[in-house]
Design an enzyme around this catalytic site. Structure first.
Site, PDB file in Angstrom:
ATOM      1  N   ASP A  67     -49.893 -70.330  75.713  1.00 31.48           N
ATOM      2  CA  ASP A  67     -48.676 -70.986  76.198  1.00 31.48           C
ATOM      3  C   ASP A  67     -48.303 -72.053  75.180  1.00 31.48           C
ATOM      4  O   ASP A  67     -49.015 -73.051  75.020  1.00 31.48           O
ATOM      5  CB  ASP A  67     -48.930 -71.607  77.571  1.00 31.48           C
ATOM      6  CG  ASP A  67     -47.676 -72.221  78.187  1.00 31.48           C
ATOM      7  OD1 ASP A  67     -46.710 -72.478  77.441  1.00 31.48           O
ATOM      8  OD2 ASP A  67     -47.669 -72.449  79.413  1.00 31.48           O
ATOM      9  N   SER A 147     -31.475 -70.896  64.612  1.00 28.85           N
ATOM     10  CA  SER A 147     -30.263 -70.312  65.175  1.00 28.85           C
ATOM     11  C   SER A 147     -29.049 -70.923  64.485  1.00 28.85           C
ATOM     12  O   SER A 147     -29.126 -72.052  63.974  1.00 28.85           O
ATOM     13  CB  SER A 147     -30.190 -70.596  66.679  1.00 28.85           C
ATOM     14  OG  SER A 147     -28.927 -70.242  67.200  1.00 28.85           O
ATOM     15  N   TYR A 162     -30.089 -76.452  74.462  1.00 32.46           N
ATOM     16  CA  TYR A 162     -30.571 -75.465  73.501  1.00 32.46           C
ATOM     17  C   TYR A 162     -30.123 -75.799  72.076  1.00 32.46           C
ATOM     18  O   TYR A 162     -30.937 -75.825  71.155  1.00 32.46           O
ATOM     19  CB  TYR A 162     -30.081 -74.067  73.889  1.00 32.46           C
ATOM     20  CG  TYR A 162     -30.545 -72.977  72.953  1.00 32.46           C
ATOM     21  CD1 TYR A 162     -31.873 -72.554  72.956  1.00 32.46           C
ATOM     22  CD2 TYR A 162     -29.670 -72.370  72.054  1.00 32.46           C
ATOM     23  CE1 TYR A 162     -32.317 -71.564  72.094  1.00 32.46           C
ATOM     24  CE2 TYR A 162     -30.098 -71.380  71.191  1.00 32.46           C
ATOM     25  CZ  TYR A 162     -31.419 -70.977  71.215  1.00 32.46           C
ATOM     26  OH  TYR A 162     -31.856 -70.010  70.353  1.00 32.46           O
ATOM     27  N   LYS A 166     -32.374 -76.764  68.588  1.00 29.61           N
ATOM     28  CA  LYS A 166     -32.338 -76.007  67.340  1.00 29.61           C
ATOM     29  C   LYS A 166     -31.880 -76.880  66.160  1.00 29.61           C
ATOM     30  O   LYS A 166     -32.278 -76.650  65.021  1.00 29.61           O
ATOM     31  CB  LYS A 166     -31.439 -74.777  67.487  1.00 29.61           C
ATOM     32  CG  LYS A 166     -32.046 -73.688  68.374  1.00 29.61           C
ATOM     33  CD  LYS A 166     -33.387 -73.197  67.819  1.00 29.61           C
ATOM     34  CE  LYS A 166     -33.946 -72.029  68.582  1.00 29.61           C
ATOM     35  NZ  LYS A 166     -35.231 -71.526  68.016  1.00 29.61           N
TER      36      LYS A 166
END
Length: 245
Positions: A67, A147, A162, A166
């Protein structure tokens, strides 16, 4: 420039988030090119199934349950990898997630999960790999799967943590490159930033109606970066589907 991944054949590569999607695609590409891949993920049975599928390939995939939000699991898993497989030459920081929520009304628990996965887990895994590379004087390569939203702020309603996570990956990759230069280490660092990729990754509604990349396109970008000459460092590699946003 002659492209060849030959120098990594038989060497150990670690791929986080290898149970599905881009991570599984990268693991498969590396195994096909002769690398010994340690695939990390919480759904270890999915990685084991992929390993069976690749049983006749040039390289090999070994599953490790981990994890990436838990520091102790990351550290112990890297220790297991080194003990069982040997020194690490390549790390692909692919594990990442998005969860619905805004900055105005979002749940801080969700924010923490995103940041633990996309930022802190990436940093801890990177530290473990680089410390091993230093100890073995390995000419290694670290690749962050980033990304395009880590380079430009986009209006993605419901996924407002998000993009910032990034952006952190973009800054971390360049900061690490400067540290590596300062320490005169022979280790490469690459940020691979895809646009929309056709996977089951949860993202903004409607994006699936736009042209997207295939998982294999991202895996090919990783293989390309690894295949460059030892003195060449591809710092940033951005790829989008033709006609995409």
């Amino acid at each position: 420039m002659v492209l060849s991944i030959e120098r990594f054949v038989g060497k150990v590569a670690v791929v986080t988030g290898a149970s599905s999607g881009i991570g599984a695609g990268i693991a498969e590409a590396l195994v096909s090119n002769g690398l010994i891949v340690a695939g990390l993920g919480r759904r270890v049975e999915a990685i084991e199934a992929l390993a069976q599928k690749l049983a006749g390939a040039k390289g090999k995939l070994i599953a490790f349950e981990c994890d990436i939000t838990k520091e102790d699991e990351i550290v112990s898993t890297f220790e297991q990898i080194i003990s069982k497989l040997g020194p690490i030459s390549v790390l692909i920081n692919n594990a990442g997630l998005s969860q619905r929520g805004s900055l105005i009304n979002g749940d801080p628990k969700s924010w923490k999960t995103i940041l633990k996965t996309n930022v802190l887990g990436l940093c801890i895994a990177t530290k473990q790999a680089i410390q091993n590379m230093i100890a073995n004087q390995t000419l290694g390569h670290i690749i962050h799967i980033n990304s395009v939203v880590g380079h430009a702020v986009m209006d993605l309603p419901g996924f407002d943590m998000y993009g910032p996570s990034k952006y952190a990956v973009t800054a971390l990759a360049e900061t690490l490159r400067l540290e590596i230069n300062r320490e005169k280490l022979q280790i490469k660092i690459t940020s691979v930033s895809p646009g929309y990729v056709k996977t089951n990754f949860e993202f903004a509604s409607g994006i699936e109606n736009f042209p997207g990349l295939d998982i294999e396109d991202v895996a090919d970008a990783v293989v390309y970066a690894l295949s460059t000459a030892p003195h060449v460092n591809v710092s940033e590699l951005t790829l989008r589907a033709i006609g995409s946003l």
